[in-house]
Enzyme design. Sequence first.
Site, PDB file in Angstrom:
ATOM      1  N   ILE A 155     -17.875  42.118 -24.176  1.00 57.53           N
ATOM      2  CA  ILE A 155     -17.918  43.630 -24.104  1.00 57.53           C
ATOM      3  C   ILE A 155     -16.973  44.278 -23.375  1.00 57.53           C
ATOM      4  O   ILE A 155     -16.227  45.421 -23.746  1.00 57.53           O
ATOM      5  CB  ILE A 155     -19.227  44.018 -24.119  1.00 57.53           C
ATOM      6  CG1 ILE A 155     -20.237  43.406 -25.144  1.00 57.53           C
ATOM      7  CG2 ILE A 155     -19.352  45.708 -24.287  1.00 57.53           C
ATOM      8  CD1 ILE A 155     -21.687  43.542 -24.847  1.00 57.53           C
ATOM      9  N   ASP A 174     -15.018  42.472 -11.342  1.00 56.75           N
ATOM     10  CA  ASP A 174     -16.034  41.349 -11.801  1.00 56.75           C
ATOM     11  C   ASP A 174     -16.029  40.361 -10.665  1.00 56.75           C
ATOM     12  O   ASP A 174     -14.892  39.987 -10.156  1.00 56.75           O
ATOM     13  CB  ASP A 174     -15.511  40.683 -13.193  1.00 56.75           C
ATOM     14  CG  ASP A 174     -16.546  39.985 -13.842  1.00 56.75           C
ATOM     15  OD1 ASP A 174     -17.109  38.993 -13.214  1.00 56.75           O
ATOM     16  OD2 ASP A 174     -17.038  40.453 -15.049  1.00 56.75           O
ATOM     17  N   CYS A 201     -22.126  45.212 -17.233  1.00 56.81           N
ATOM     18  CA  CYS A 201     -22.520  44.035 -16.502  1.00 56.81           C
ATOM     19  C   CYS A 201     -24.070  43.898 -16.582  1.00 56.81           C
ATOM     20  O   CYS A 201     -24.727  44.949 -17.072  1.00 56.81           O
ATOM     21  CB  CYS A 201     -22.308  44.094 -14.950  1.00 56.81           C
ATOM     22  SG  CYS A 201     -22.754  45.851 -14.259  1.00 56.81           S
ATOM     23  N   PRO A 202     -24.615  42.537 -16.392  1.00 55.44           N
ATOM     24  CA  PRO A 202     -26.176  42.593 -16.458  1.00 55.44           C
ATOM     25  C   PRO A 202     -26.749  42.967 -15.401  1.00 55.44           C
ATOM     26  O   PRO A 202     -26.291  43.401 -14.287  1.00 55.44           O
ATOM     27  CB  PRO A 202     -26.284  40.870 -16.490  1.00 55.44           C
ATOM     28  CG  PRO A 202     -25.136  40.402 -15.722  1.00 55.44           C
ATOM     29  CD  PRO A 202     -23.950  41.355 -16.081  1.00 55.44           C
ATOM     30  N   THR A 228     -23.716  51.432 -21.318  1.00 56.34           N
ATOM     31  CA  THR A 228     -24.110  50.820 -22.330  1.00 56.34           C
ATOM     32  C   THR A 228     -24.884  49.490 -22.222  1.00 56.34           C
ATOM     33  O   THR A 228     -24.963  48.481 -23.209  1.00 56.34           O
ATOM     34  CB  THR A 228     -23.229  50.644 -23.846  1.00 56.34           C
ATOM     35  OG1 THR A 228     -21.999  49.887 -22.888  1.00 56.34           O
ATOM     36  CG2 THR A 228     -22.893  52.070 -24.338  1.00 56.34           C
ATOM     37  N   SER A 229     -25.124  48.817 -20.993  1.00 57.26           N
ATOM     38  CA  SER A 229     -25.462  47.731 -20.564  1.00 57.26           C
ATOM     39  C   SER A 229     -27.045  47.767 -20.437  1.00 57.26           C
ATOM     40  O   SER A 229     -27.985  47.569 -21.290  1.00 57.26           O
ATOM     41  CB  SER A 229     -24.645  47.368 -19.202  1.00 57.26           C
ATOM     42  OG  SER A 229     -25.164  46.126 -19.104  1.00 57.26           O
ATOM     43  N   ARG A 230     -27.400  48.155 -19.162  1.00 56.32           N
ATOM     44  CA  ARG A 230     -29.054  48.178 -18.656  1.00 56.32           C
ATOM     45  C   ARG A 230     -29.068  49.408 -17.958  1.00 56.32           C
ATOM     46  O   ARG A 230     -28.215  49.725 -17.127  1.00 56.32           O
ATOM     47  CB  ARG A 230     -29.421  47.081 -17.986  1.00 56.32           C
ATOM     48  CG  ARG A 230     -29.597  45.935 -18.846  1.00 56.32           C
ATOM     49  CD  ARG A 230     -30.485  46.047 -19.952  1.00 56.32           C
ATOM     50  NE  ARG A 230     -30.975  44.914 -20.703  1.00 56.32           N
ATOM     51  CZ  ARG A 230     -30.550  44.570 -21.864  1.00 56.32           C
ATOM     52  NH1 ARG A 230     -29.560  45.637 -22.445  1.00 56.32           N
ATOM     53  NH2 ARG A 230     -30.609  43.308 -22.602  1.00 56.32           N
ATOM     54  N   ASP A 254     -26.445  54.993 -23.047  1.00 58.39           N
ATOM     55  CA  ASP A 254     -26.987  54.429 -24.185  1.00 58.39           C
ATOM     56  C   ASP A 254     -28.408  53.590 -23.888  1.00 58.39           C
ATOM     57  O   ASP A 254     -29.059  53.173 -24.534  1.00 58.39           O
ATOM     58  CB  ASP A 254     -26.378  53.336 -25.188  1.00 58.39           C
ATOM     59  CG  ASP A 254     -26.722  52.724 -26.275  1.00 58.39           C
ATOM     60  OD1 ASP A 254     -27.381  53.492 -27.318  1.00 58.39           O
ATOM     61  OD2 ASP A 254     -27.139  51.630 -26.437  1.00 58.39           O
ATOM     62  N   GLU A 259     -36.609  53.671 -19.955  1.00 59.15           N
ATOM     63  CA  GLU A 259     -36.619  53.810 -21.559  1.00 59.15           C
ATOM     64  C   GLU A 259     -37.821  53.197 -22.164  1.00 59.15           C
ATOM     65  O   GLU A 259     -37.977  53.618 -23.347  1.00 59.15           O
ATOM     66  CB  GLU A 259     -35.281  53.363 -22.027  1.00 59.15           C
ATOM     67  CG  GLU A 259     -35.300  51.664 -22.056  1.00 59.15           C
ATOM     68  CD  GLU A 259     -33.896  51.223 -22.698  1.00 59.15           C
ATOM     69  OE1 GLU A 259     -33.924  50.308 -23.406  1.00 59.15           O
ATOM     70  OE2 GLU A 259     -32.851  51.664 -22.087  1.00 59.15           O
ATOM     71  N   HIS A 291     -30.321  53.189 -27.241  1.00 56.21           N
ATOM     72  CA  HIS A 291     -30.060  51.942 -27.138  1.00 56.21           C
ATOM     73  C   HIS A 291     -29.658  51.339 -28.348  1.00 56.21           C
ATOM     74  O   HIS A 291     -30.347  50.118 -28.901  1.00 56.21           O
ATOM     75  CB  HIS A 291     -31.256  51.077 -26.515  1.00 56.21           C
ATOM     76  CG  HIS A 291     -31.120  49.895 -25.936  1.00 56.21           C
ATOM     77  ND1 HIS A 291     -31.842  49.470 -24.696  1.00 56.21           N
ATOM     78  CD2 HIS A 291     -30.341  48.900 -26.247  1.00 56.21           C
ATOM     79  CE1 HIS A 291     -31.108  48.152 -24.464  1.00 56.21           C
ATOM     80  NE2 HIS A 291     -30.389  47.827 -25.196  1.00 56.21           N
TER      81      HIS A 291
END
Length: 328
Positions: A155, A174, A201-202, A228-230, A254, A259, A291
Amino acid sequence: MNIAFFDAKPYDYIWFEPLSKEYGYEIHYCDYRLCADTAVLARGFDVACAFVNDKICAETIGVLKECGVRMLAMRCAGYNNVDVAAAAKAGLPVVRVPSYSPSAVAEHTAALLLSVNRKTHRAYYRIRDNNFSINGLMGFDLAGKTAGIIGTGQIGSLFAGIASGFGMRVLAYDPFPKEDQLEYVSLDRLFAASDIISLHCPLTPDTYHMISKSRVKEMKKGVVILNTSRGALIDTEALLEGLIDGQIGGAGLDVYEEESDYFFEDRSGEIIRDEELSRLLTLPNVLVTSHQAFFTREAMQAIAMVTLENICALEQGRPLENTVLPRS
């Protein structure tokens, strides 16, 4: 194979039901989210299928095992809501959908950036009221700006290409950089130099609240933050402070760290009791979506196919290629 399908939404039926018939599987769709209290509903099922906001703690896993569940199938890429170590200890394999449509998420990230910058969401409502003034809707050229991308998996790499297509310079961070054309820098350098920061990233113990009060102070004044990840990658209090004092120029979100009580649900007739979320929704330079970055036809088809193929591998005794393992 019988599947207990938790937190089912109308669109899940559309994509999973036809494919499940091809596999010869029976899916029991349940509106409840999977947690310690609802896990008993999986009694007698081979597989429990869960989603991003289900609470799969050690107690939930214990109930699933006691109910005879043989596998937990996550129909998503992320698994930060799963106690993977507890699942491994209990002998309950956990599988996921590692990739469904990276383009969907990268493209939604671009949509958030364009809307926050050019304020198209505000213009839409203004025009509907026959207000054709453009005062207060000024944005900035993306060409020539610097985009900082944190996380260069599929992504993040795709969004880097989109940003480059807009004529932006791309900086990347990264912990496992790729051998490609991206310009990798330290986090300190990325925060200091970027006009736009996008998170891909996670969520791990190392990335929790990576956007903190101290980090916000290191950023360029007027920076736009995209996530848009977490949600928990960002300390919401720090984000709010930065938005209010002008250090952060805008945010496209997002995801949100709390949430689970709101996203994916219709709360239009209720009062939002989460004060931080309520404050975010009042700010004119913030755009929140629920989301939905993954939500394309191609992605839903891939999610259904890979989830059912993961279950098929269990049925046939094949290796579970998409198994989630505990961190060492």
